[in-house]
Design an enzyme around this catalytic site. Structure first.
Site, PDB file in Angstrom:
ATOM      1  N   LYS A  96      16.202   4.086  -2.829  1.00  0.00           N
ATOM      2  CA  LYS A  96      15.134   4.953  -3.341  1.00  0.00           C
ATOM      3  C   LYS A  96      15.614   6.367  -3.660  1.00  0.00           C
ATOM      4  CE  LYS A  96      11.536   2.135  -3.147  1.00  0.00           C
ATOM      5  NZ  LYS A  96      10.889   1.695  -4.410  1.00  0.00           N
ATOM      6  N   GLU A 118       3.832   8.342  -3.905  1.00  0.00           N
ATOM      7  CA  GLU A 118       3.142   7.285  -3.188  1.00  0.00           C
ATOM      8  C   GLU A 118       4.187   6.545  -2.378  1.00  0.00           C
ATOM      9  OE1 GLU A 118       4.399   6.851  -6.145  1.00  0.00           O
ATOM     10  OE2 GLU A 118       5.490   4.986  -5.802  1.00  0.00           O
ATOM     11  N   SER A 385      19.426  -3.645  -0.721  1.00  0.00           N
ATOM     12  CA  SER A 385      18.802  -2.409  -1.185  1.00  0.00           C
ATOM     13  C   SER A 385      18.480  -1.412  -0.081  1.00  0.00           C
ATOM     14  CB  SER A 385      17.526  -2.748  -1.966  1.00  0.00           C
ATOM     15  OG  SER A 385      16.675  -3.549  -1.162  1.00  0.00           O
TER      16      SER A 385
END
Lengths: 403, 270
Positions: A96, A118, A385
């Site tokens: 991210k 969010e 990830s």
């Protein structure tokens, strides 16, 4: 290679990937999106912007992330060789951060001093809070009250980093409602606020922009895989919720037709139970959160509640470019249940000494299934990830323990 | 001439302005919604905006969100809203009706099927909050072909080019959102609205209604010194929310006061 890339130049100027994507928002947001698209167009090719981004990647994130051969697991499965792209080793523990740095740099150049985001599992919220702290920006993270309960440690991390975590009580009180609330904040405070969307969804230019910032993952793999294995992988496998880590590793591989791209959705309790988050597998096209894509909805067009053991995959839509890749056949989409993901999670811990995020465990589960069916000379590259530290309470609870 | 255009012509001739109240269908239930619609007409409403419940109302503030959630709990969907309009039409052939909602329920029903059903039920206009003009060219043509008006939103941030684009597709009226944000927010700045309405009027003859932030007769009255219509939503839902059993009476009472304030002769204005 540039010739091959030139064949795929989606989206179009209004953000369409075939029939998907676009800009489906209320008029109050149109101008802000135009402004953003213009700024992004200007800076994406700006050498100073690119140099700063690469510098942040190297020194703040710790890129390039390594590729790791999961040798013991591959041996146990007895088939294809599994490799991990180690996005779990990034600063803040997941992919991210790649995107939040890019967007926060853009926000700074656009003179916006306040960023909002969010978050579902909290990884994107933490990544946004992290970069906001580093750049001295005000940060508000919207999070569904259900998710706040499930992800207490990430809520605390965001607060440590100076962010305000705003609890969302509307709708199903999860990620989709947090996104609605962030959009409402943006519409209200559009003059000084930049909305950092965490996935390849939302109105144009977000799906394209987030993809571009995440594409560093695949770009590195294209360099690294030949060094490790002498060639590109046969399969690239990644989990798909909104789909940013998958798009990041898929996109640079689109021009390599010999590389199979497989996205793995969350089948929750099983697709047949209706309690899942597999929009591409079991959904139908519609309009949500500013774009047209596959959605989990009822016959009235209402978005239905989704379920996954991993909060990061618990989303009723999916990035529009995935919808396009599915329809065009360039990528295929599979699913893994909660139990399959948990099994892969435990196996990865024990055989490889790596605690994967529950999201990534879905990709691992499918990769293990696939590896068994393939000969030993085939290569599967899995995007690992994120790391699983945040998931300790969830996994412990499933095992009847309290941590 | 569409029913909506006829309303504005009639009011212009009488030197009056349009009162456009909004209510979410199915909150607290469909029967009460019908009573509320009738009470609105009795109180002097000219056009009724009926909200179609949607699970993810991105452009709505908390008041209208809650109304939608209550309606959805009752299982109210787009087909039910159309039946509501049909029932209303049985006793009221004159008042114009506009459905306001989001794209996805329409697409789930099928755009063409929806447009035909809406026309059949007696709907006069549509506001699809998340269909901006560039995504609505085909839809706008189909809506027009069915004899319905497609009403677009404009905002304080809308550029001149944008206003021209909307003017090219819109009919019935234009819904000017008086402030940045969501429904039910803050209070409005008259000078700012005036400035934007001047630009809009330079570019189109379509009547302009102003909404977001109109909370009482006084604001409706002042907005109507510059706009063709006052649009009131969240404030009405608050009446429904406060006392669902007597919702129709409360809404009627509130709107009568607004109507009276709007119709007060100009000389009495402060």
């Amino acid at each position: 290679m540039n010739d091959r890339l030139a064949q795929y130049d989606l989206p179009d100027a209004r953000g369409h990937f075939g029939p998907y994507g676009g800009i489906f928002v209320a008029e109050t947001l149109v101008h802000a999106l135009d402004e953003l698209a213009q700024a992004y167009e200007r800076y994406r090719k700006d050498p100073a912007f690119i140099a700063e981004l690469n510098d942040e990647f190297a020194h703040f994130v710790g890129r390039p992330s390594p590729i790791y051969h999961a040798r013991r697991w591959s041996d146990v499965l007895g088939g294809a060789q599994i490799y991990f792209k180690r996005e779990d080793l990034n600063h803040t523990g997941a992919h991210k951060i790649n995107n939040t740095i890019g967007q926060a740099m853009l926000a700074r150049r656009m003179g916006k001093r306040r960023v909002i985001a969010e978050t579902g599992a909290g990884q994107h919220g933490v990544a946004t809070a992290t970069i906001a702290a580093r750049y001295g920006m005000e940060c508000v993270v919207y999070m569904g009250s259900e998710d706040i309960k499930r992800q207490a440690s990430n809520v605390y991390r965001m607060k440590l980093l100076g962010a305000t975590v705003s609890s969302v009580e509307s709708g199903s009180r999860t990620l989709k409602d947090a996104l609605n609330e962030a959009m409402r904040d943006w519409a209200t405070n559009v003059a000084d606020t930049f909305y950092i969307i965490g996935t390849v969804a939302g109105p144009h230019p977000y799906p394209m922009m987030v993809r571009d910032f995440q594409a560093i993952i695949g770009q590195e793999c294209i360099e690294q895989m030949p060094q490790m294995t002498g060639r590109q992988p046969d399969y690239v496998v990644a989990c798909v919720g909104g789909g940013s880590n998958a798009m990041g590793i898929f996109h640079p591989y689109i021009p390599f037709p010999e590389v199979h791209l497989v996205g793995v959705e969350a089948a929750g309790d099983g697709i047949e139970t209706g309690r899942h988050s597999a929009s591409l597998t079991a959904g139908t096209p519609g309009v949500l959160h500013g774009n047209r894509t596959y959605l989990l909805q009822n016959s009235d067009g209402q978005i239905i509640d989704t379920h996954s053991i991993s909060a990061g995959l618990d989303y009723p839509g999916v990035g529009p470019e995935h919808a396009w890749l599915k329809d065009s056949g360039r990528a295929s989409y599979e699913s893994a249940t909660d139990s399959e993901a948990l099994e892969a999670f435990h196996t990865c811990c024990r055989l490889e000494g790596i605690i994967p995020a529950l999201e990534s465990s879905h990709a691992l589960a499918y990769a293990a299934r696939l590896a068994r069916e393939l000969p030993r000379d085939k290569v599967i590259l899995v995007n690992l990830s994120g790391r699983g530290d945040k998931d300790m309470p969830t996994v412990a609870e499933r095992s009847g323990m309290v941590v | 001439m569409s029913r909506i255009t006829a309303v504005f012509e009639r009011l212009r001739a009488a030197e009056r302005k349009a009162l456009i109240p909004y209510v979410t269908a199915g909150d607290p239930d469909l029967g009460t919604s019908l009573d509320i619609l009738r009470a609105m007409v009795a109180a002097g409403a000219d056009i009724l905006e009926i909200g179609v419940p949607f699970s993810d109302p991105m452009a709505d503030g908390p008041v209208i969100q809650r109304a939608g959630e209550r309606a959805l709990k009752n299982g109210v969907g787009l087909a039910d809203v159309l039946s509501l309009v049909e029932r209303f039409r049985q006793t009221d052939p004159d008042t114009a009706i506009v459905l306001m909602g989001y794209a996805n329920p329409i697409e789930a029903m099928g755009r063409d099927r929806f447009i035909a059903a809406a026309a059949r039920a007696g709907v006069d206009g549509l506001i699809v909050v998340d269909y901006p003009p560039e995504e609505s060219v085909d839809f706008a043509a189909a809506v027009r072909a069915a004899g319905l008006d497609l009403i677009f939103l404009l905002a304080p941030t809308s550029t001149r080019a944008r206003i021209e684009q909307v003017a090219g597709l819109a009919s019935g009226y234009i819904y000017y959102v008086s402030l940045a944000g969501v429904t039910g927010a803050g209070h409005l700045d008259l000078d700012d609205v005036l400035h934007h309405l001047e630009v809009i009027r330079e570019l189109t003859d379509i009547p302009v209604g102003v909404g977001f932030g109109i909370r009482d007769g006084a604001t409706a009255r002042s907005i109507c010194t510059i706009a063709d219509a006052a649009i009131i939503g969240s404030r009405i839902i608050q009446e429904v929310e406060a006392d669902p059993v007597h919702a129709a009476a409360r809404v009627g009472h509130f709107l009568s006061e607004v109507r009276a304030a709007m119709d007060q002769p100009a000389t009495n204005a402060a």
